[in-house]
Design a protein around this motif. Structure first.
Motif, PDB file in Angstrom:
ATOM      1  N   THR A 160      55.262  84.054  10.164  1.00 48.23           N
ATOM      2  CA  THR A 160      55.187  83.734  11.583  1.00 48.23           C
ATOM      3  C   THR A 160      54.043  84.540  12.205  1.00 48.23           C
ATOM      4  O   THR A 160      53.514  85.479  11.600  1.00 48.23           O
ATOM      5  N   ASP A 161      53.689  84.191  13.428  1.00 54.54           N
ATOM      6  CA  ASP A 161      52.647  84.935  14.135  1.00 54.54           C
ATOM      7  C   ASP A 161      53.113  86.334  14.516  1.00 54.54           C
ATOM      8  O   ASP A 161      52.305  87.183  14.901  1.00 54.54           O
ATOM      9  N   GLU A 162      54.412  86.606  14.402  1.00 52.81           N
ATOM     10  CA  GLU A 162      54.932  87.942  14.658  1.00 52.81           C
ATOM     11  C   GLU A 162      54.722  88.864  13.455  1.00 52.81           C
ATOM     12  O   GLU A 162      54.624  90.081  13.597  1.00 52.81           O
ATOM     13  N   GLU A 163      54.671  88.297  12.257  1.00 51.05           N
ATOM     14  CA  GLU A 163      54.583  89.091  11.027  1.00 51.05           C
ATOM     15  C   GLU A 163      53.145  89.229  10.535  1.00 51.05           C
ATOM     16  O   GLU A 163      52.710  90.317  10.175  1.00 51.05           O
ATOM     17  N   GLY A 180      47.968  89.190   5.462  1.00 53.89           N
ATOM     18  CA  GLY A 180      48.307  87.776   5.558  1.00 53.89           C
ATOM     19  C   GLY A 180      48.122  87.243   6.961  1.00 53.89           C
ATOM     20  O   GLY A 180      48.095  88.003   7.933  1.00 53.89           O
ATOM     21  N   VAL A 181      47.981  85.926   7.063  1.00 51.93           N
ATOM     22  CA  VAL A 181      47.745  85.257   8.337  1.00 51.93           C
ATOM     23  C   VAL A 181      49.072  84.776   8.908  1.00 51.93           C
ATOM     24  O   VAL A 181      49.884  84.174   8.197  1.00 51.93           O
ATOM     25  N   GLY A 182      49.298  85.046  10.180  1.00 50.37           N
ATOM     26  CA  GLY A 182      50.485  84.544  10.862  1.00 50.37           C
ATOM     27  C   GLY A 182      50.182  83.270  11.626  1.00 50.37           C
ATOM     28  O   GLY A 182      49.094  83.115  12.187  1.00 50.37           O
ATOM     29  N   TYR A 183      51.124  82.348  11.644  1.00 50.88           N
ATOM     30  CA  TYR A 183      50.930  81.037  12.275  1.00 50.88           C
ATOM     31  C   TYR A 183      52.026  80.768  13.306  1.00 50.88           C
ATOM     32  O   TYR A 183      53.154  81.256  13.186  1.00 50.88           O
ATOM     33  N   GLY A 214      66.108  85.100   2.060  1.00 51.73           N
ATOM     34  CA  GLY A 214      65.842  84.629   3.410  1.00 51.73           C
ATOM     35  C   GLY A 214      65.449  85.765   4.322  1.00 51.73           C
ATOM     36  O   GLY A 214      66.174  86.756   4.435  1.00 51.73           O
ATOM     37  N   LYS A 215      64.285  85.652   4.955  1.00 53.12           N
ATOM     38  CA  LYS A 215      63.798  86.633   5.912  1.00 53.12           C
ATOM     39  C   LYS A 215      63.328  85.906   7.168  1.00 53.12           C
ATOM     40  O   LYS A 215      62.539  84.950   7.077  1.00 53.12           O
ATOM     41  N   SER A 216      63.767  86.378   8.322  1.00 53.34           N
ATOM     42  CA  SER A 216      63.501  85.657   9.565  1.00 53.34           C
ATOM     43  C   SER A 216      62.068  85.808  10.072  1.00 53.34           C
ATOM     44  O   SER A 216      61.708  85.182  11.063  1.00 53.34           O
ATOM     45  N   PHE A 217      61.235  86.611   9.397  1.00 55.11           N
ATOM     46  CA  PHE A 217      59.827  86.699   9.796  1.00 55.11           C
ATOM     47  C   PHE A 217      58.979  85.595   9.170  1.00 55.11           C
ATOM     48  O   PHE A 217      57.759  85.608   9.278  1.00 55.11           O
TER      49      PHE A 217
END
Length: 228
Positions: A160-163, A180-183, A214-217
């Motif tokens: 995610t864009d948060e990670e 890594g790139v967050g989207y 499973g990871k919520s990021f």
């Protein structure tokens, strides 16, 4: 003085150097240590992939696992009736995966997934796409266009864009990928606009004793290729 660029491949190589993205030897060092405390590196398939198969959204067929690592998702797919090709830049990861796949219908290959030929009912990527610099998205989309069968599915798990790093593409060549790139969901929909979205959601956080990772990021997404 020798010039750097004469072909498109030269341009890509030049931009690879500017983006400082992880290469095969970096991943070899990463996978050389088999004592990772986080067991998803080896044992656990993605919760979204398990859910898609259990809900019947991914019927068995021919599958390509892009950036397969030690084969955790490839093994799950093969155990659920898929014929799997699995590719990774790390020779160390591939050797580890082969050790774990005895008797399963999986063909592991050390190399560049962008060079894969053939037609697949499922192309699955858990964690490869978000390590690509922007210019390599072109080859990624070309792989989907070439190898994803009409009516086939593309499954993705990415930061995610948060990670991940979430800045304009041009800025990534100044700062590097930094892990890594967050989207955002809209960015993923824009990049994969030639495919039809089936679902796009945040990955469900799984407890440590879960048989699934499973990871919520992370975002999880499923797209399908239109039948012409």
């Amino acid at each position: 003085m020798q010039r750097t660029v004469r072909t498109i491949d030269d341009v890509m190589t030049l931009l690879d150097g500017l983006s400082a993205s992880p290469e095969g030897d970096w991943w070899d060092r990463f996978y050389a240590d088999r004592s990772h405390e986080v067991p998803f590196f080896v044992a656990k398939p993605d919760e979204n992939l398990v859910s898609l198969v259990e809900r019947g959204l991914l019927p068995p067929g021919r599958a390509l696992d892009v950036g397969c690592g030690p084969g955790r998702n490839a093994l799950f797919l093969a155990r659920n009736g898929f014929q799997v090709d699995a590719v990774d830049l790390s020779a160390t990861a591939i050797r580890w995966a082969v050790e774990r796949a005895e008797g399963l219908d999986i063909r592991f290959r050390h190399g560049d997934a962008f060079e894969t030929e053939g037609s697949y009912d499922l192309i699955y990527d858990s964690g490869c796409f978000h390590h690509l610099p922007p210019h390599r998205r072109v080859g990624y989309l070309a792989l989907l266009d070439r190898a994803l069968a009409p009516g086939g599915h593309f499954g993705l798990t990415c930061f995610t864009d948060e990670e991940g790093t979430s800045v304009p593409d041009a800025e990534l060549y100044r700062t590097g990928l930094a892990g890594g790139v967050g989207y955002t969901p809209d960015e993923l929909r824009w990049i994969f606009q030639d495919l039809t979205e089936v679902e796009l959601r945040r990955m469900t956080e799984e407890p440590p004793d879960s048989p699934r990772f499973g990871k919520s990021f992370l975002w999880t997404a499923l797209f399908t290729r239109r039948v012409q």
